[in-house]
Each structure stands twice: as C-alpha cells, then as structure tokens.
Design a protein around this motif. Structure first.
Motif, PDB file in Angstrom:
ATOM      1  N   LEU B 274      43.562  45.544  29.017  1.00  0.00           N
ATOM      2  CA  LEU B 274      42.883  45.005  27.837  1.00  0.00           C
ATOM      3  C   LEU B 274      43.287  43.551  27.595  1.00  0.00           C
ATOM      4  CD1 LEU B 274      41.187  45.696  25.230  1.00  0.00           C
ATOM      5  CD2 LEU B 274      43.393  46.103  24.124  1.00  0.00           C
ATOM      6  N   VAL B 277      41.769  41.253  30.191  1.00  0.00           N
ATOM      7  CA  VAL B 277      40.341  41.013  29.991  1.00  0.00           C
ATOM      8  C   VAL B 277      40.130  40.102  28.784  1.00  0.00           C
ATOM      9  CG1 VAL B 277      38.107  42.082  29.515  1.00  0.00           C
ATOM     10  CG2 VAL B 277      39.697  43.190  31.087  1.00  0.00           C
ATOM     11  N   ASN B 278      40.896  40.351  27.725  1.00  0.00           N
ATOM     12  CA  ASN B 278      40.761  39.506  26.544  1.00  0.00           C
ATOM     13  C   ASN B 278      41.109  38.051  26.854  1.00  0.00           C
ATOM     14  OD1 ASN B 278      39.755  41.378  24.810  1.00  0.00           O
ATOM     15  ND2 ASN B 278      41.759  41.981  23.983  1.00  0.00           N
ATOM     16  N   LEU B 280      40.338  36.542  29.391  1.00  0.00           N
ATOM     17  CA  LEU B 280      39.196  35.920  30.071  1.00  0.00           C
ATOM     18  C   LEU B 280      38.246  35.282  29.073  1.00  0.00           C
ATOM     19  CD1 LEU B 280      38.267  38.783  32.547  1.00  0.00           C
ATOM     20  CD2 LEU B 280      39.424  36.650  33.126  1.00  0.00           C
TER      21      LEU B 280
END
Lengths: 282, 286, 278
Positions: B274, B277-278, B280
């Motif tokens: 998580l 991805v955050n 990104l």
C-alpha cells in the motif's frame, strides 16, 4: 423455501472443574437462522466461536437445550425423526482419517447407502455415481490411506452424497488440508451446488473460501454477529478483525487503496485484476 | 556455527520392493540467525530433510554438520543435537501427555539432564515466551486449554530446551487467522530478538512470503530453488507449473512491474505494498 | 518407515488362488489344518509337500515369501524340537551323555512336530498372502451368518473387524509421529532398566489414548451422520459368489485328503518298509 430452521437454538457444554463443580461453556447461544433450499451458505468464525457446534445441531447430532432446530419440518428433538433427517442432511467432518469405516474406497462410500437399505442394483449405481461426482471413480477398489488429504475428503463427500441428501454440511472439512486439497474440496462443493442444486453449508475459518458463497454468516462466542453477501461481509473489516478473522489480503489491499483515494473496485479478490486497475489509473 | 549439508542422499527401504529415493544430492548451508522456509509438495522430501537436522533420521550418504557436530558420526551426542535443534512437528498439541502444563514443558529439559534450578527457570521462561501466564497455567492440565493455547504449550515444550535452531513443520496448520498471526509473531520474535535460526516448512505461500528471508523449494527429493522470496515469486510461471501458489501481494507486484511500474524491492505485506503504491501518486496524474 | 508397509502380508498378484472366493479359501484352510494332524508318517508329509508346493506355485507367490513366515515361529520350533528330542524316552538309545539320553523315536517325533508346525504356518500364511484382510472379514461374516439366528451379533462383529482394519494404518502413523516428536524432546526408549523403559512409554501412550478417544468420537459422529442404526434395515454392497475356481480348489484338496487317509490307514501294512516309515 427453508430447508433447515433454527429458532433461538442454544447448546452449551458441561465443564467439570477441578474442584468438583460443574459449569457451562458456550457452544451456540440463542441462534436463529434459516438455511434456504439451493443456497451456498458459508459459516465463518474463529476457533471456538461455536460454528462447529452449530453444524452438529443441523442433523441432530446435538439437540438444542433451548429453542429448536427443524429439518424439512421435522424437529431434531424427536428421536423418531433422526433417520429421515440424516438421510436429508449429509455431513463431512474435519479429519479425513477419522471418518472412514472401510478400508476399500467403494465399500466406504457404500456404508451410508447400505444403512438406508437400498438394494442392488441401485446400491452399486449410487456408489459409482457418487464417486464420479467427486472425480474419484478410478480409486474405487483402492485403499484410502495412501491418498492425499483432499482426495480422502472427496471420498467422504461421496459417502454422504450417495445417500442423496438435500443438504451437504462441510464441518471444517478443509481445515486440515493443504491449499491444493482445499481447492479440490471447494470445487466439488461448488459443483454439487450448481449442477445438482444441492444446498451446501460450508463451515470454515479461511476467508478466501467465503468468496464463492451466496450468503455468509459470521459467528463469535456462540452468536451470529453478521449475515450478508461476501462483499457486504468483507466491507466490515473491523468487525471481522474483532471476531478473530481477516479479510483476504487482496481485498484488504483494495479497500486500503480505495481509502487512500485510488478509484479501484473494493472487494476485488483477484490480485491481477487489482493490478490492472492501478495500472490504468497511473 | 551453522548447518552445512553436502551431497545428502536418502533412500527409504533400500534394496526392497518398497525402495524410494527421498533425498537426492542436497547441498546447502544455513547460517546462524537465518529465517528459512522450505516449501514443496507432499513427498518432495522436505520432511525427510528436516528430520535429518536433529538426527531423527540418520545420514545414509553425504555429510551433515550442525554447529560443528558431524551427524554422520554414529556416536555423536544425540541429546546435544536434539537440544541444539528443536523440532516442532505438525499439530504438536497431539504430543502433550503430562498432568500439568509445567510437567509437560519440563519433559525436554529433564531429558537433557539439566539441573532442577535450571529447569525451573527454562520452563517458566518458555511458557511466558509463548505468551501464556505462568501462574495461571502452570498447574492446569494441558488438555483443558483451548486449541491455540495447547499449541503454544507444545511450542514451549521445545523452546524450554533453549534450542539454537528451531525447525517448525506447518506451525499454523488448523489455526484461525488470529491464532496464525500469534504463532508467526512469536516465531519472528525468536528469530529477530534472540537470534534463533528458524527453518519453517509450510504450504501457505502468503505466510512464507511475508516471513521468511530465504526460500528453499524442494521437488522429488532435490533442491530446485534456493533464493529470496522476491526473486522466487517473480518466476510466476515456474511456480504455477510446480503447482504451488503465488502469494497475492507477489501477484499484484509482478503485474505492476511487468507493466513498467517501478516498485521498491522487498515490499511483501499488504501495508508495505500500500505504501509503495501510494508513493507512486506523486509522479502520476491521479 | 512404517507407512510403506501395507497392513497384513497380502501379496498383490493376480492368480487362480487370489481369485478364489475368500469363504472357500477359509474353509479349505481349516480343513488343511485338520488334515495336518492326521499325518503321522513321512510319506504323508511327502504328500503334504506336493500339495503345498502346487498350491504355492499356482498362487504365484514367491516360495521365499511363504518360507519367510516361519521366521516368526523359529524360536517355538527350536524349543519344541529340543523338548521332544530330550524328553522322549522310547525306541533305541542312540546317544547318552551326562544326564542326556537321545532315542531314535525322540528324533523322529521332534522332526514330525517341526514339520507339522512349519506346514501349519506356511499353509495359513498362504491364505493371508492371497486374501486381503477385508475379504477375510467378509468371509467370516458370511460364514458365521447362521449364528445370527441365535442372536449372535455377527454383523456388529464384522463391522468392528472392518473398522479396526481401516484404522490400523492411521494408528500406526500416529504412533510413529508421536514417537518422533518425543524423541525430538530428548526421550530415550532404548536405554535404562525395565522400570525406566516402561516409564519412557507413558509420553507415547497418553497422547495415543487421547487421540484414539477423539477418533472414536468423530467416527461415531460420522457413522451417525450416515444413518447408521445397527443391522436392522441394512443392505449389503459386496456380493460374494462361488465360481468354478472354488470347485477346482475343493476338488484339488479332496484328492490330497484321500491321499492322506490312504497313507494314514495303510501305515501299519507299510511298516516293514523302513525307509518309508522310518
């Protein structure tokens, strides 16, 4: 139509304490639940939540101390009904080694059919049909103890199936299996539900197994704390965690991504599909 | 100090119609303090292999040295080996036998010939280490406890021997998610805080992926992969071909990487993924 | 490794004897045992040898496997032989040393006793080598069926046998697992005095008992769930049929019996042929 009806059913275990007194441990506490014909119902809960006790109420192995359980209108408290009830509610248990009554597979499958008094040639046909339905016909003449756990459980399912029940209860039947064996048992259960319209009650603590069911019941300390479709249940992440359960990892990630502002479908169980959604958003 | 395995071979029922080759030229070294997972199907030889480590199965051919003790030597000190390498079998609660928890846990230390004072300390420490309250459980019958507690008592029975290496066969089998988490947290703590070498046999790839630093894949008695979790599960097709599961988070990350999304190395748990991805978000148009 | 050894000593090949009905084989085996005790001469044993070798040959079981079965009674064999040699005091004295006296009758008697026991064991093991335990159970149930008219629980007895058979492999595995688990905790089953060794088995016996009770409980649940209510309305899956093989088997044994009785009846008239009768 309701096949099984539990009304305020309560079942407690007697506990003998060291000091000679007796007390009660909660098994199932005031549960009201209907099992609907043709549905795939999954019952989840932590170890000791009462889900396995509830399973044993479904075919009169246990009789509720308070409230009632009835199968096709027959009360399980009346001993005269038990034979008919068990003909209609087949049950498979946790340990595959502890349910085999014969050391040849086809004879084990035949056991229940013999008990309900089906004569030849139907007896032989039913055994063959049941073994084919679980994909184990090539093992008919073999001994079960060299099979894998998943295969043994499929034999146990065939044994229940051959009696031609309306409901199949899988009482933690996947708990002792490896991932491969769990998949085998689940796909057989799903097939029986879809192809023969058999009502399936699956009892488990593997949350991945919840995905394919029509309805989910969550138990905690003997009580039902939530009922709903898989996605409704999964969206209650906190409630599940409090009940000693966890949503599958991919769904947890999807939910947390959504909470962080990503426009993804929550309750996505397929990790690749989730990856695709993220890729499209980037 | 380490485990050094060279050309280890093993055949069950040699020279009989039931002859089966269980291990085939196994070569590997496990250093102190590692967290290794061994995976593979039933019959892959993993169980035969781990039982060599504390001399439950004796070396037939090849060599195996554990902390300097040569297990090929018929006269090696078995007691020493077994206290050095603690082994927790599948469903260890099935081995409980004594009247009280304390008596059961002290079985191992007693067999090892420790003094009573030493035993008392070890037993109490072990019970507390597995997260049970000593005063509450010491005089209880192990059979009165819940499933998860029984398993922890059985684990304490092995830990009380103060092993340097802990071998666990499917330690979380049959437990619910919370029970699983408790056991894995405990094993991780032993590894990280006390430097115990952990060798864990498991079918649950998600569990293996999140906990082990190194994975050994066995097939037909041989080691086919011996690498880090990230590198192993990047080989998605090969893993699927071997009928093993690919962990969910690995599937997710593999998909992103295949589509040229740059993710940092070593993201394995849901929260790590998580976070990655955050991170990104900054560089994208979301 | 316990688990690789199949239970019983069934030798899995397809042969004439394997295909015979288990009930026929069981009856033949009983007759064979009775026959053995009628044999009193070495001519009789010669006949028996021919019969047994033929049966073994037809069964396709290697002679070695049948002979192996004697291993278990080797001590008994030697013991009976010694007893007979030293305690039979008939016939001609062959040897006398200190308190031991050996007579020729003693030697003969010992030899016959050994042969009898050997053939007894070889014959019965041929039965178990060619018949699975499951088939034997069914055969016993079928043969005892008449007893159920006098309220003898034949079906229950057979069910108990069948349940026992199906539980033995997992029980052996379980024992093996517990032994290894306790060994891993330093348990020592091989050294120390008798008292210590017996004590060493407590950590195996208790877990085994606990798991057996759990097994029994789960089995009861499983049987109840599959509508088990005793033998009243039950039907039977297994159909047992006699075939031409069984007739041939019976005829073969009949020939053998006639031969034995001829030898038995004529032994007096042959007594002068000393090499035959010894």
């Amino acid at each position: 139509m309701d096949i099984i009806k539990l009304v305020n059913a309560t079942y407690n275990y007697k506990v003998f304490n060291d000091d000679g007194t007796q007390s009660f441990a909660v098994g199932v506490d005031d549960v009201t639940l209907d099992v609907v014909q043709g549905e795939f119902l999954t019952l989840v809960g932590h170890n000791g939540s009462g889900k396995s006790t509830l399973a044993k109420l479904l075919n009169g192995l246990f009789v509720p101390q308070k409230g009632s359980v009835s199968v096709l209108g027959m009360d399980t408290a009346n001993e005269k009904n038990l034979f008919e009830i068990r003909k209609n509610v087949g049950m498979v248990f946790q340990n595959p080694d502890n349910q085999m009554v014969a050391s040849i597979i086809e004879e084990d499958v035949a056991f229940g059919v013999e008990n309900v008094g089906i004569p030849h040639p139907e007896l032989g046909e039913r055994v063959r049909w049941a073994l084919e339905s679980v994909g184990m016909e090539q093992f008919a003449k073999k001994t079960p103890h060299k099979l894998s756990g998943g295969q043994k459980q499929r034999i146990a399912i065939a044994g229940a199936l051959a009696i031609k029940p309306q409901v199949l209860v899988l009482d933690e039947s996947t708990a002792m299996l490896d991932p491969q064996g769990r998949k085998e048992v689940l796909s057989v259960a799903k097939k029986l539900n879809e192809d023969f319209g058999m009502t399936v009650v699956l009892i488990t603590h593997f949350m991945e197994e919840v995905l394919q069911s029509d309805r989910v019941v969550v138990m905690q300390r003997g009580k039902i704390i939530a009922t709903g479709t898989p996605s409704e249940i999964f969206s209650e992440r906190q409630l599940l965690e409090n009940a000693g359960l966890k949503v599958p990892r991919t769904i947890e990630l999807a939910q947390k991504l959504k909470e962080s502002g990503w426009q993804v479908e929550e309750n996505t169980a397929d990790a690749k599909a989730l990856g695709e959604m993220i890729c499209q958003l980037l | 100090m380490s485990i050094v395995v060279k050309d280890l071979n093993y055949v069950y029922n040699p020279k009989s119609p039931f002859e089966t080759r269980a291990l085939h030229n196994v070569n590997l070294t496990i250093e102190d303090g590692e967290f290794v997972a061994i995976v593979g199907h039933t019959g892959s030889g993993k169980s035969t292999f781990v039982q060599h480590l504390n001399a439950l199965i004796r070396v037939q051919s090849g060599s195996l040295v554990v902390n300097g003790i040569n297990l090929h030597d018929k006269k090696c000190d078995l007691k020493k080996v077994r206290s050095l390498v603690g082994m927790v079998f599948q469903y260890p609660e099935n081995q409980l036998f004594a009247d009280t928890v304390a008596q059961d846990v002290e079985f191992g230390p007693k067999n090892m010939g420790m003094s009573q004072e030493e035993i008392d300390v070890c037993v109490k420490n072990a019970v507390e280490l597995v997260g049970l309250d000593w005063e509450t459980v010491k005089n209880k019958s192990p059979f009165e406890l819940s499933g998860g507690e029984k398993r922890r008592v059985a684990l304490a029975g092995v830990l009380a021997m103060q092993p340097k290496v802990l071998v666990l066969d499917e330690p979380t089998a049959g437990l619910d998610p919370v029970g699983k988490h408790e056991i894995l947290t405990l094993v991780k703590k032993l590894n990280e805080e006390q430097g115990v070498t952990v060798i864990m046999v498991s079918h649950d790839m998600n569990e293996v992926y999140e906990n082990a630093r190194r994975i050994i894949v066995m097939k037909d008695g041989a080691v086919v992969y011996d690498t880090t979790p990230e590198d192993l599960f990047a080989l998605e097709d090969e893993i699927v071909k071997m009928n093993l599961e690919v962990p969910y988070m690995a599937q997710f990350c593999n998909y992103l990487r295949k589509h040229h999304v740059k993710l940092p190395k070593g993201v394995r748990t849901v929260d790590e993924v998580l976070k990655a991805v955050n991170a990104l978000k900054g560089g994208s148009n979301v | 490794m316990f688990r690789d050894v199949t239970f019983g000593q069934y030798y899995p090949v397809d042969s004439f004897v394997h295909r015979m009905d288990a009930r026929a084989k069981l009856i033949l085996a009983v007759l064979y045992l009775v026959g053995i005790f009628f044999i009193n001469s070495f001519v009789g044993f010669a006949w028996l040898t021919i019969f047994l070798l033929t049966a073994i040959f037809v069964s396709k079981v290697p002679l070695k496997s049948v002979i192996k079965s004697i291993k278990g009674i080797l001590v008994l064999l030697i013991f009976t032989a010694i007893l007979n040699v030293f305690f039979t005091q008939e016939g001609n004295l062959l040897l006398s040393w200190w308190i031991f006296k050996i007579y020729d009758e003693g030697l003969k008697f010992a030899a016959k006793m050994m042969l009898r026991l050997t053939y007894l064991v070889m014959g019965t093991s041929l039965l178990t080598l060619t018949t699975t335990a499951v088939d034997l159970t069914h055969a016993i149930e079928s043969l005892l069926k008449p007893l159920s008219y006098i309220k003898f629980p034949v079906h229950e007895l057979a069910l108990i046998m069948s349940l026992t058979l199906s539980f033995i492999p997992s029980l052996i595995e379980e024992t093996d697992r517990i032994i290894r688990a306790q060994k891993a905790r330093g348990a020592d089953f091989d050294t120390g005095g008798i008292g210590q060794r017996v004590k060493a088995f407590v950590p195996i016996l208790i877990p085994l008992l606990v798991s057996s009770f759990r097994r029994a409980e789960e089995l009861a649940f499983a049987m109840n769930s599959r509508c088990y209510e005793g033998s009243t309305k039950r039907t039977q899956f297994r159909v047992q049929k006699f075939s031409w093989r069984d007739v041939v088997g019976v005829l073969f044994q009949l020939v053998f019996f006639v031969a034995i009785f001829v030898v038995f009846a004529m032994q007096d008239s042959w007594a002068h042929v000393s090499w035959l009768y010894f």
